[in-house]
Design a protein around this motif. Structure first.
Motif, short mmCIF file in Angstrom:
data_model
loop_
_atom_site.label_atom_id
_atom_site.label_comp_id
_atom_site.label_asym_id
_atom_site.label_seq_id
_atom_site.Cartn_x
_atom_site.Cartn_y
_atom_site.Cartn_z
N MET A 269 0.68 -1.17 -0.11
CA MET A 269 0.00 -0.11 -0.01
C MET A 269 0.85 1.35 0.00
O MET A 269 1.99 1.29 0.68
N VAL A 270 0.47 2.29 -0.72
CA VAL A 270 1.17 3.51 -0.67
C VAL A 270 0.41 4.52 0.32
O VAL A 270 -0.64 4.58 0.28
N THR A 271 1.32 5.06 1.04
CA THR A 271 0.73 6.12 1.88
C THR A 271 1.26 7.48 1.89
O THR A 271 2.41 7.56 0.96
N SER A 272 0.97 8.49 2.56
CA SER A 272 1.52 9.83 2.35
C SER A 272 2.49 10.11 3.26
O SER A 272 2.34 10.74 4.35
N GLY A 273 3.54 9.36 3.14
CA GLY A 273 4.92 9.57 3.82
C GLY A 273 4.96 8.32 4.85
O GLY A 273 3.89 7.71 5.07
N GLY A 274 6.04 8.06 5.34
CA GLY A 274 6.54 7.22 6.28
C GLY A 274 5.47 7.32 7.72
O GLY A 274 4.94 6.27 8.19
N THR A 275 5.45 8.68 8.15
CA THR A 275 4.82 8.81 9.17
C THR A 275 3.27 8.36 9.23
O THR A 275 2.71 7.68 10.19
N TRP B 24 8.47 14.89 -0.30
CA TRP B 24 7.44 14.31 -1.28
C TRP B 24 6.37 13.63 -0.34
O TRP B 24 5.26 13.34 -0.91
N LYS B 25 6.78 13.02 0.75
CA LYS B 25 5.93 12.29 1.50
C LYS B 25 5.01 11.09 0.99
O LYS B 25 3.96 11.06 0.70
N ILE B 26 5.91 10.21 0.31
CA ILE B 26 5.58 9.19 -0.42
C ILE B 26 6.15 7.73 0.47
O ILE B 26 7.23 7.61 0.60
N GLY B 27 5.18 7.09 1.31
CA GLY B 27 5.54 5.81 2.07
C GLY B 27 4.75 4.60 1.77
O GLY B 27 4.03 4.83 0.53
N PHE B 28 5.48 3.55 2.07
CA PHE B 28 4.73 2.33 1.71
C PHE B 28 4.59 1.35 2.67
O PHE B 28 5.46 1.50 3.79
N VAL B 29 3.68 0.67 2.88
CA VAL B 29 3.36 -0.60 3.99
C VAL B 29 3.32 -1.75 3.17
O VAL B 29 2.70 -1.82 2.16
N CYS B 30 4.17 -2.59 3.72
CA CYS B 30 4.12 -4.00 2.92
C CYS B 30 3.91 -5.03 4.09
O CYS B 30 4.73 -4.92 5.29
#
Ligand code: GLN
Length: 383
Positions: free
Chosen positions: A88-94, A236-242
């Motif tokens: 899943m892509v999120t708005s940043g790691g936070t 950029w605030k692009i995070g990922f959850v795997c």
């Protein structure tokens, strides 16, 4: 008002950046590079803004990026992730961390957390009704020990939050520590939420090992990553959850009401960037290691005891042998006002029983910035 948030201080990063602005100081506090970021990736984003799709993308992230994330981790870590059900892509790691914590933790659950702790973890755990159980890591090695884990893990341990490579300590954990943590997760049926945003920012040929790849952890680990750190594009605030589908499904339910989606044009550019050749990533590490060495050498020659930095944008200095008679916080306050250099006191990463002698400096800067900071710090020790 909500007690969890009402009395929180402004984060130390924001506070020190403000002090840096107020004092016209060189900011080696908050971690961000001087460099503008890879030109081809920024161009891909610009193209996507002008020619691409700028409406809501799909909630889980654009398919190209989810596929690129899966392909990237298959290549670097031999990890087989299904892009449709495990990424899943999120708005940043936070946001990725917040979605993961809120997905896993229920009122009364205990959550093991290591100090130094990144500032967003504890408030979100508490908002979920979780009870943090703190493990104190110490300089110079900051390693995990069986004894320390034995004290906090128990039947109520629902989750553990683990940051590797560790900000601010700049440690890249070896397999041995990961296997130790994995044994506890399995013994107590605990879910590991792994903040691995610094995964590519590692030096001297070190290897980053995702906890997810340790035997027995595939179905009980949530892996968090961040394009901001991978490409030096922190805004950029692009995070990922795997994570395995049963974990990801719930994290996605949180994400849908936190931010819902993430800028599609930036997602296109990150998908492109993740496919870059190994050389790009290895050169980026080499270039950062060069800056690390420049700052290390300069600080050492000024008499600062520098602790080794294995990864992240940071190195730390242990003030204790200097006999300065001031805490890390007082030291940081003094150098920003009197010498015009901002740094971060590591005690800010402790909620109890802080280590008060260690200061973090960011080295992801141009040579000129590093040299100017060193010049300003020339008289910081001898007062
Ligand atoms: N991760 C950055 C650091 O450690 C700070 C991010 C922020 O300012 N919240 O410096």
């Amino acid at each position: 008002m909500n007690d969890v948030f009402a009395n929180l201080p402004v984060t130390v990063f924001e506070a020190m950046s403000q002090l840096a602005r107020d004092n016209n100081a060189i900011n080696l506090g908050q971690g961000f590079p001087d460099a503008p970021g890879p030109e081809d990736i920024r161009r891909a984003a610009a193209d996507a803004v002008m020619n691409g799709y700028n409406q809501y993308p799909s909630m889980m992230g654009i398919p190209e990026l989810r596929q690129a994330i899966a392909t990237h981790y298959a290549h670097w870590h031999h990890l087989a992730l299904d892009p449709m059900t495990e990424v899943m892509v999120t708005s940043g790691g936070t946001e990725a961390l917040t979605s993961s914590i809120l997905a896993v933790v229920e009122p009364g659950d205990e959550v093991v957390v290591f100090q130094p702790v990144y500032d967003s973890y504890l408030p979100i755990i508490r908002q979920a009704g979780g009870i943090p159980r703190l493990v104190r890591l110490e300089p110079p090695h900051w390693r995990l020990t069986e004894e320390a884990l034995r004290k906090v893990f128990n039947r109520k341990t629902r989750a553990v939050l683990f940051n590797n490579p560790l900000n601010p300590a700049a440690v890249v954990y070896p397999r041995e520590d990961l296997e130790l943590l994995a044994r506890f997760c399995q013994e107590f049926d605990t879910i590991a939420i792994c903040d691995e945003v610094w995964e590519h920012v590692i030096y001297d040929g070190r290897e980053h090992i995702p906890l997810l790849t340790i035997p027995g952890m595939r179905d009980r680990t949530i892996k968090v990553g961040s394009a901001g750190k991978i490409f030096g594009l922190t805004g950029w605030k692009i995070g990922f959850v795997c994570a395995a589908p049963p974990l990801l499904r719930v994290a996605a339910k949180v994400h849908q009401f936190l931010t819902f989606t993430t800028a599609p044009n930036l997602q296109v550019a990150v998908a492109y960037g993740l496919g870059k050749s190994d050389d790009y990533f290895l050169d980026m590490r080499k270039e950062l290691a060069r800056s690390r060495d420049r700052l290390t050498k300069g600080l050492t020659s000024l008499g600062f005891p520098v602790l080794p930095s294995q990864g992240t944008y940071f190195l730390t200095v242990d003030l204790s042998p200097l006999g300065l008679n001031e805490t890390d916080e007082a030291f940081c306050r003094r150098i920003v006002t009197e010498h015009k250099v901002a740094a971060i006191p590591v005690s800010a990463f402790y909620e109890e029983d802080p280590v008060t002698t260690v200061v973090r400096f960011c080295f992801s800067k141009n040579d000129a910035t590093i040299d100017a900071a060193l010049e300003r710090l020339a008289h910081a020790i001898h007062r």
